[in-house]
Design a protein around this motif. Structure first.
Motif, mmCIF file in Angstrom:
data_model
loop_
_atom_site.group_PDB
_atom_site.id
_atom_site.type_symbol
_atom_site.label_atom_id
_atom_site.label_comp_id
_atom_site.label_asym_id
_atom_site.label_seq_id
_atom_site.Cartn_x
_atom_site.Cartn_y
_atom_site.Cartn_z
ATOM 1 N N PHE A 132 0.851 -1.187 0.000
ATOM 2 C CA PHE A 132 0.000 0.000 0.000
ATOM 3 C C PHE A 132 0.895 1.248 0.000
ATOM 4 O O PHE A 132 1.029 1.930 1.021
ATOM 5 N N PRO A 133 1.525 1.549 -1.121
ATOM 6 C CA PRO A 133 2.492 2.655 -1.170
ATOM 7 C C PRO A 133 1.896 4.008 -0.804
ATOM 8 O O PRO A 133 2.593 4.857 -0.239
ATOM 9 N N GLU A 134 0.613 4.220 -1.109
ATOM 10 C CA GLU A 134 0.007 5.508 -0.760
ATOM 11 C C GLU A 134 -0.078 5.667 0.759
ATOM 12 O O GLU A 134 0.240 6.733 1.304
ATOM 13 N N LEU A 135 -0.456 4.589 1.443
ATOM 14 C CA LEU A 135 -0.517 4.652 2.901
ATOM 15 C C LEU A 135 0.885 4.757 3.495
ATOM 16 O O LEU A 135 1.079 5.429 4.513
ATOM 17 N N ALA A 136 1.849 4.098 2.870
ATOM 18 C CA ALA A 136 3.230 4.188 3.339
ATOM 19 C C ALA A 136 3.733 5.622 3.241
ATOM 20 O O ALA A 136 4.399 6.127 4.162
ATOM 21 N N ALA A 137 3.418 6.296 2.132
ATOM 22 C CA ALA A 137 3.833 7.690 1.957
ATOM 23 C C ALA A 137 3.147 8.585 2.983
ATOM 24 O O ALA A 137 3.767 9.500 3.551
ATOM 25 N N PHE A 138 1.866 8.322 3.230
ATOM 26 C CA PHE A 138 1.121 9.075 4.245
ATOM 27 C C PHE A 138 1.761 8.890 5.619
ATOM 28 O O PHE A 138 1.979 9.860 6.357
ATOM 29 N N TYR A 139 2.076 7.658 5.974
ATOM 30 C CA TYR A 139 2.660 7.359 7.286
ATOM 31 C C TYR A 139 4.041 7.990 7.427
ATOM 32 O O TYR A 139 4.388 8.523 8.487
ATOM 33 N N GLN A 140 4.799 7.960 6.356
ATOM 34 C CA GLN A 140 6.124 8.577 6.366
ATOM 35 C C GLN A 140 6.018 10.076 6.631
ATOM 36 O O GLN A 140 6.789 10.640 7.417
ATOM 37 N N GLU A 141 5.050 10.709 5.993
ATOM 38 C CA GLU A 141 4.898 12.160 6.093
ATOM 39 C C GLU A 141 4.316 12.585 7.438
ATOM 40 O O GLU A 141 4.736 13.595 8.017
ATOM 41 N N GLU A 142 3.352 11.838 7.952
ATOM 42 C CA GLU A 142 2.615 12.287 9.138
ATOM 43 C C GLU A 142 3.094 11.675 10.453
ATOM 44 O O GLU A 142 2.760 12.188 11.515
ATOM 45 N N VAL A 143 3.862 10.583 10.379
ATOM 46 C CA VAL A 143 4.334 9.947 11.609
ATOM 47 C C VAL A 143 5.856 9.880 11.667
ATOM 48 O O VAL A 143 6.470 10.363 12.619
ATOM 49 N N VAL A 144 6.462 9.292 10.648
ATOM 50 C CA VAL A 144 7.908 9.063 10.694
ATOM 51 C C VAL A 144 8.688 10.373 10.732
ATOM 52 O O VAL A 144 9.550 10.578 11.605
ATOM 53 N N LYS A 145 8.406 11.278 9.802
ATOM 54 C CA LYS A 145 9.167 12.530 9.740
ATOM 55 C C LYS A 145 9.009 13.377 10.998
ATOM 56 O O LYS A 145 10.020 13.804 11.595
ATOM 57 N N PRO A 146 7.794 13.670 11.449
ATOM 58 C CA PRO A 146 7.682 14.480 12.676
ATOM 59 C C PRO A 146 8.201 13.761 13.910
ATOM 60 O O PRO A 146 8.738 14.396 14.822
ATOM 61 N N GLY A 147 8.063 12.426 13.951
ATOM 62 C CA GLY A 147 8.608 11.674 15.083
ATOM 63 C C GLY A 147 10.119 11.760 15.123
ATOM 64 O O GLY A 147 10.716 11.991 16.182
ATOM 65 N N ASN A 148 10.745 11.566 13.968
ATOM 66 C CA ASN A 148 12.201 11.686 13.892
ATOM 67 C C ASN A 148 12.658 13.089 14.257
ATOM 68 O O ASN A 148 13.702 13.273 14.894
ATOM 69 N N ASP A 149 11.887 14.067 13.841
ATOM 70 C CA ASP A 149 12.260 15.458 14.137
ATOM 71 C C ASP A 149 12.253 15.730 15.641
ATOM 72 O O ASP A 149 13.149 16.414 16.153
ATOM 73 N N LEU A 150 11.264 15.184 16.360
ATOM 74 C CA LEU A 150 11.232 15.368 17.811
ATOM 75 C C LEU A 150 12.473 14.769 18.471
ATOM 76 O O LEU A 150 13.090 15.391 19.341
ATOM 77 N N ILE A 151 12.830 13.566 18.054
ATOM 78 C CA ILE A 151 14.007 12.908 18.635
ATOM 79 C C ILE A 151 15.275 13.682 18.281
ATOM 80 O O ILE A 151 16.163 13.871 19.124
ATOM 81 N N ARG A 152 15.340 14.152 17.034
ATOM 82 C CA ARG A 152 16.506 14.923 16.580
ATOM 83 C C ARG A 152 16.677 16.179 17.440
ATOM 84 O O ARG A 152 17.796 16.543 17.825
ATOM 85 N N ARG A 153 15.585 16.818 17.779
ATOM 86 C CA ARG A 153 15.636 18.035 18.587
ATOM 87 C C ARG A 153 16.121 17.744 20.009
ATOM 88 O O ARG A 153 16.845 18.548 20.611
ATOM 89 N N ILE A 154 15.729 16.595 20.546
ATOM 90 C CA ILE A 154 16.206 16.220 21.883
ATOM 91 C C ILE A 154 17.717 16.033 21.871
ATOM 92 O O ILE A 154 18.434 16.551 22.736
#
Length: 229
Positions: A132-154
């Protein structure tokens, strides 16, 4: 002498009751969908199953969500991605050390996501993203990227304050993600099958991982007479 409610009052009460029921039905559909997606996966979950578990008709479900894909996105936003703004504010307002912040965030993740049904979404995406590449892209954009950004900031907070040694922050993110992903996978797979006398305590596991992680990250004062790096 008390008067009977006016027609306008009755109509207003009816509208308010209908609005409350509509909001409740929306939440019931999201809860039923989360349960089924985690239990069966995205592909195997049928819209009529979600509707039945929520106690409504399939037609009612599609009044709220145009497709199963949109329902899944709503589940992710309700349980994970819709909370990043709140978590970001917590990070900005945290007054303790970066080591304390790191410990707080990993422990809070377990309490708010890892220990809940929502952690099954991570396992679902890892197993079904390729189909399901469309859902994968959605998850990457809305969960993975902002989640990684929070950890990166810490991590960057610790480096900038001199608490953490200089490191490749982009890859340092995965040092924190790895135990989270392990616990999510464990909880929704082999964790159901382990013997009762050999349990894994997630809190003890997280604390042990953090203790060892901080041994590598934290800048320690040089011993007397030791040469500088």
């Amino acid at each position: 002498m008390p008067t009977l409610p006016s027609l306008c009052d009755l109509a207003a009460n009816a509208r308010a009751k209908h609005a409350r029921r509509k909001d409740a039905r929306h939440g019931e559909l999201l809860e039923a969908a989360l349960e089924l997606f985690v239990e069966k996966g995205f592909a195997a979950t049928r819209a009529e199953e979600v509707a039945k578990r929520a106690g409504v008709s399939k037609g009612t479900l599609f009044l709220y969500f145009a497709s199963k894909e949109e329902l899944f996105k709503a589940v992710v936003r309700e349980n994970i991605s819709g909370r990043f703004s709140e978590w970001s504010i917590e990070l900005e307002n945290f007054e303790g050390s970066s080591a304390d912040l790191l410990r707080y965030c990993m422990t809070a993740w377990w309490e708010r996501v890892g220990a809940t049904k929502a952690s099954g979404i991570s396992k679902l995406m890892m197993s079904e993203a390729g189909n399901f590449p469309e859902l994968a892209a959605f998850y990457q954009e809305e969960v993975v990227k902002p989640g990684n950004d929070l950890i990166r900031r810490i991590l960057q907070r610790g480096v900038d304050s001199g608490e953490f040694r200089t490191l490749d922050v982009e890859y340092g993110v995965y040092l924190l993600l790895a135990p989270m992903m392990f616990l999510a996978l464990w909880r929704h797979s082999i964790g159901h099958c382990v013997a009762a006398d050999a349990p894994l305590d997630p809190v003890a596991y997280i604390n042990t991982h953090i203790d060892n992680l901080l041994l590598g990250l934290t800048v320690r004062p040089l011993a007397a007479g030791a040469p500088s790096a």
